[in-house]
Write an enzyme that holds these catalytic residues in place. Structure first.
Site, PDB file in Angstrom:
ATOM      1  N   SER A 112       0.662  -1.208  -0.209  1.00 17.66           N
ATOM      2  CA  SER A 112      -0.462   0.128  -0.039  1.00 17.66           C
ATOM      3  C   SER A 112       0.613   1.126  -0.177  1.00 17.66           C
ATOM      4  O   SER A 112       0.000   2.268  -0.755  1.00 17.66           O
ATOM      5  CB  SER A 112      -1.006   0.418   1.638  1.00 17.66           C
ATOM      6  OG  SER A 112      -1.409  -1.132   1.156  1.00 17.66           O
ATOM      7  N   PHE A 301     -11.403   7.536  16.491  1.00 12.50           N
ATOM      8  CA  PHE A 301     -11.972   6.312  17.031  1.00 12.50           C
ATOM      9  C   PHE A 301     -11.308   5.215  17.178  1.00 12.50           C
ATOM     10  O   PHE A 301     -12.662   4.333  18.184  1.00 12.50           O
ATOM     11  CB  PHE A 301     -12.839   6.129  15.785  1.00 12.50           C
ATOM     12  CG  PHE A 301     -13.857   7.239  15.984  1.00 12.50           C
ATOM     13  CD1 PHE A 301     -13.894   8.226  16.012  1.00 12.50           C
ATOM     14  CD2 PHE A 301     -13.433   7.913  14.287  1.00 12.50           C
ATOM     15  CE1 PHE A 301     -14.921   9.719  15.554  1.00 12.50           C
ATOM     16  CE2 PHE A 301     -13.618   8.938  13.439  1.00 12.50           C
ATOM     17  CZ  PHE A 301     -14.857   9.819  14.364  1.00 12.50           C
ATOM     18  N   ASP A 391      -5.317  -0.309  -4.416  1.00 10.41           N
ATOM     19  CA  ASP A 391      -4.450  -0.315  -4.078  1.00 10.41           C
ATOM     20  C   ASP A 391      -3.999  -0.664  -4.933  1.00 10.41           C
ATOM     21  O   ASP A 391      -2.271  -0.510  -5.723  1.00 10.41           O
ATOM     22  CB  ASP A 391      -3.489   0.050  -2.744  1.00 10.41           C
ATOM     23  CG  ASP A 391      -3.750  -1.219  -1.695  1.00 10.41           C
ATOM     24  OD1 ASP A 391      -4.575  -1.456  -2.399  1.00 10.41           O
ATOM     25  OD2 ASP A 391      -3.360   0.144  -1.219  1.00 10.41           O
TER      26      ASP A 391
END
Lengths: 526, 260
Positions: A112, A301, A391
């Site tokens: 990635s 989060f 990707d």
């Protein structure tokens, strides 16, 4: 004036067309297959393409190869009570698409870091490095200087556009990091991940680069004045907090949530820099953000990656979905009349595959498609270019000869049969499988794909006669035993809609994505 | 069985190897001097694969004698349990691998597996702890359900030195437990398979108290860790590449004998 020869040709052509049309039998012309496909062409003939966009949204499904798209679209349809094969994921209805070559400069099968650097900067680079070119030596801080690339997000900031980066992975993970950071190693997410020589050599960890984005960009280009990334949301709190339990968040899962060994609290630093900004860490905080007035948002989060969509309800403090984050980000970014560039990554499709768990990989892909639809619904197709791509791929296959409508997560049941087909070993087999990885596991209702990592790999054929393979916790069989399923090297797809979308066509190198963004927004125009 | 429990128990079995067989031997007299149940280091010896008496199994398998001889060889391993409040570590000194659990305030078990030879750790996803039994097993090395089902036979000593004797006979196994209630630790646990006469033994050898516990956790905490979800993206890291390619689980006894 037509020449006699041309008139003859025209008449002959018209007669031939008419004759050919008459050849078609009524059953063919009246077939829905025929008329629907004809309508697709007619729609394409009426397309009015524009070149320039006000806004661009780049969606990246991490590890979302072609087989993932096919299986996810079938699952999406089957969850809606349909056969599945005939449907489309939201972005698969976009009018333009291309086939994308993903290799890194030094790797046939990419990762990635290298692929996202290519997409966001226009330059292919090595595996494992962020925002730097191929002259970098991975892990060597000294080789960073002079090899830094400029990303589309940075260019958009310089042009006065608003910018946003969203991911369900850690916001410091490779894909989101490539939009704002330069690093000799994707794993330098905070200072404790870096070798001493790298920190001493002046290299800055990825989390720190996110918080210092505005300052760093202005230092690199003296004279410019940018206002920083408007929206950054994802997981990865650990890289922003000191290694001190006193800084733990309400839903910390570790005894000490933060990893930073330099005592810096980057959330506090960010809030000091953007005193009107909103730092949020749970669903309640996210819901409280008023997009009409918000100017800066930092949402972290989870301590590490955010939850799989199927597992999201189990989060202690609650997390927004990718769709919710996308909608809110657009509502904030579109307050800027100059436009915006938003990058949205679904990071956990990749993790579901690595765990050999098709259920979570596909379920997160379906949620990703919902996020794209939310973006399409919230924007004007006349001024917003939406690009949807991946990707890289995974070694994920759709195999055997299952009949139409056969549960995509189920065992292969052949056309005309109600019983699972048997392989030459006398045992049934699933339609979905992996070439390598951890292999079979039956974890029933478990919605966290990563639960598999507590069990030793179990490759090879297993008797799944009595196993319900459609449950969230089923992990598909594999051939080659590895403790983590791997990426694959084949091409992935690019889907485009809006001004400039018509330039997404053919087989292209992955770094062309940057030039689609640049062309549409005119980032480098004087 | 709850699925998440199953996953956790797999990790536990990998760390303690209690499902093997050995025959009864003398019990160490090691016992605690003070009651510091929340901060201690307990050193255990595990013996697997010994026969209480020779099994007499007729077979035409030409490899039988060889196999039987192999099965009769016992395996002895060391296991160190460290406790510091809501943190418990099971350490295998031969493999130099530690499983470190943390029970957080949301009743989740967070496992980190530290590989000292590689100076790195792997973090596993927090496991939702829906039953206290899982944590009981991690903390005491004895399954809560097993302890609850055993019959109390006798007790000796008092206070920190109190030692309780429990037994249980099922259709397939016999259990003998010498339990230190003040420390919530076994002095010894012997499990005998009635059919094969093989036994496994967990024997307390020594207990340490004091700052050494804190020091050891501090050393482990300083090591860099990687989420297991990220292992597949790190083929360039030699340690993680080894995890990807060779698939070693890293459990303390991953390469030990299994005699199920």
């Amino acid at each position: 004036m037509y020449s006699r020869w041309m008139l003859r040709s025209l008449i002959a052509s018209l007669l031939a067309t008419s004759a050919h049309a008459a050849v078609l039998p009524e059953i063919q012309k009246s077939s829905a297959w025929y008329s629907n496909a004809e309508q697709v062409i007619n729609t394409k003939l009426q397309q009015n393409t524009k070149d320039k966009a006000k806004n661009v949204i780049l969606f990246v499904g991490d590890g979302m190869g072609i087989s993932t798209l096919t299986a996810a679209r079938i699952l999406q349809g089957q969850m809606a009570g349909q056969s599945g094969e005939e449907g489309y994921l939201s972005f698969e209805t976009f009018p333009y698409s291309a086939q994308v070559k993903t290799y890194n400069v030094d790797a046939q099968t990419p990762d990635s870091a290298g692929t996202m650097t290519a997409m966001i900067s226009g330059v292919k680079t090595d595996v494992g490095v962020i925002g730097v070119d191929e002259d970098i030596e991975r892990g060597n801080c000294a080789t960073v200087k002079g090899n830094e690339l400029v990303s589309a997000v940075e260019l958009a900031e310089i042009r006065g556009l608003s910018t946003g980066v969203i991911s369900t992975a850690r916001i410091t993970h490779a894909t989101p990091a490539a939009t704002y950071a330069k690093s000799a190693d994707r794993n330098w997410e905070d200072v404790s991940d870096m070798p001493e020589a790298a920190a001493a050599g002046g290299c800055e960890d990825i989390a720190s680069q996110l918080v210092n984005f505005e300052k760093n960009l202005e230092m690199r280009f003296p004279g410019i004045d940018v206002d920083g990334i408007e929206v950054a949301m994802g997981g990865g709190r650990r890289h922003f907090l000191p290694k001190d339990a006193a800084f733990n968040s309400a839903d910390a899962r570790s005894e000490v949530e933060g990893d930073r060994t330099d005592s810096r609290d980057l959330t506090a630093e960010w809030q000091a820099t953007y005193e009107h900004g909103a730092y949020v860490m749970d669903k309640a905080g996210f819901d409280a953000i008023d997009p009409a007035t918000a100017t800066k948002v930092l949402g972290l989060f989870n301590e590490s990656h955010m939850q799989y969509e199927a597992d999201r309800a189990n989060d202690i403090a609650g997390e927004p979905s990718l769709s919710e984050m996308t909608s809110k980000a657009i509502d904030i970014l579109d307050n800027n009349d100059k436009g915006y560039l938003l990058v949205v990554e679904s990071g956990r499709i990749d993790h579901g595959h690595h765990a050999g768990n098709a259920y979570n990989a596909l379920n997160d892909t379906v949620e990703f498609a919902k996020a794209v639809q939310a973006a399409a619904d919230a924007t004007n197709p006349e001024d917003t270019l939406i690009l949807v791509t991946a990707d890289h791929s995974h070694v994920f296959t759709i195999a055997g000869y299952p009949k139409r409508g056969n549960p995509i997560l189920g065992k292969v049941v052949a056309v005309g049969s109600d019983e699972p087909s048997l392989a030459s070993d006398g045992m049934p087999y699933t339609t979905l499988g992996y070439t390598n990885g951890r292999g079979f596991a039956d974890l029933g209702s478990e919605t966290n794909a990563d639960a598999i990592y507590g069990i030793d790999p179990n490759a090879g054929r297993k008797d799944i006669t009595a196993v319900d393979t459609t449950t969230p916790g089923f992990h598909q069989e594999t051939t080659i035993p590895l403790s983590s399923e791997t990426h694959a090297g084949e091409d992935i797809s690019l889907h485009a809609k809006g001004p400039g979308a018509h330039l997404a066509q053919g087989v292209v190198e992955q770094n062309v994505v940057f030039h689609l963004i640049n062309q549409a927004l005119g980032l480098l125009n004087d | 069985m709850n699925i998440k429990k199953t996953v956790t128990l797999c990790l536990l079995v990998a760390s303690t190897q209690l499902a093997a067989f050995a025959h009864q031997q003398s019990i160490s007299n090691a016992s605690p001097k003070r009651c510091q149940a929340e901060q201690l280091i307990a050193h255990y010896e595990q013996t697997f694969g010994e026969h209480h008496e020779h099994a007499n199994i007729a077979t035409h398998n030409p490899n039988h004698n060889h196999n039987q001889a192999q099965q009769q060889k016992s395996t002895v391993q060391q296991l160190t349990l460290l406790r510091k409040g809501n943190r418990v570590a099971h350490y295998n000194p031969e493999q130099k691998v530690a499983n470190i659990w943390y029970l957080n305030r949301h009743k989740q078990q967070q496992l980190t597996r530290v590989f000292e030879r590689y100076q790195q750790g792997i973090e596993y996803q927090a496991d939702e702890l829906k039953a206290q039994q899982q944590w009981h097993y991690v903390r005491t090395l004895v399954d809560h359900a097993l302890l609850a089902s055993m019959s109390h036979q006798k007790a000796s000593g008092a206070g920190c030195q109190r030692l309780e004797h429990y037994t249980l006979a099922t259709a397939t196994h016999e259990f003998q437990l010498q339990w230190l209630p003040a420390l919530a630790l076994p002095q010894s646990l012997v499990v005998t398979d009635k059919q094969t006469h093989q036994t496994s033994r967990l024997q307390l050898v020594d207990i340490e108290y004091g700052d050494k516990v804190v020091e050891q956790f501090t050393v482990w905490d300083a090591l860099p860790t990687t989420d297991y979800a990220d292992v597949g993206d790190n083929e360039n890291n030699p340690f993680l590449a080894k995890m990807i390619n060779q698939g070693f689980s890293g459990s303390p006894n991953a390469h030990a004998h299994h005699h199920h």
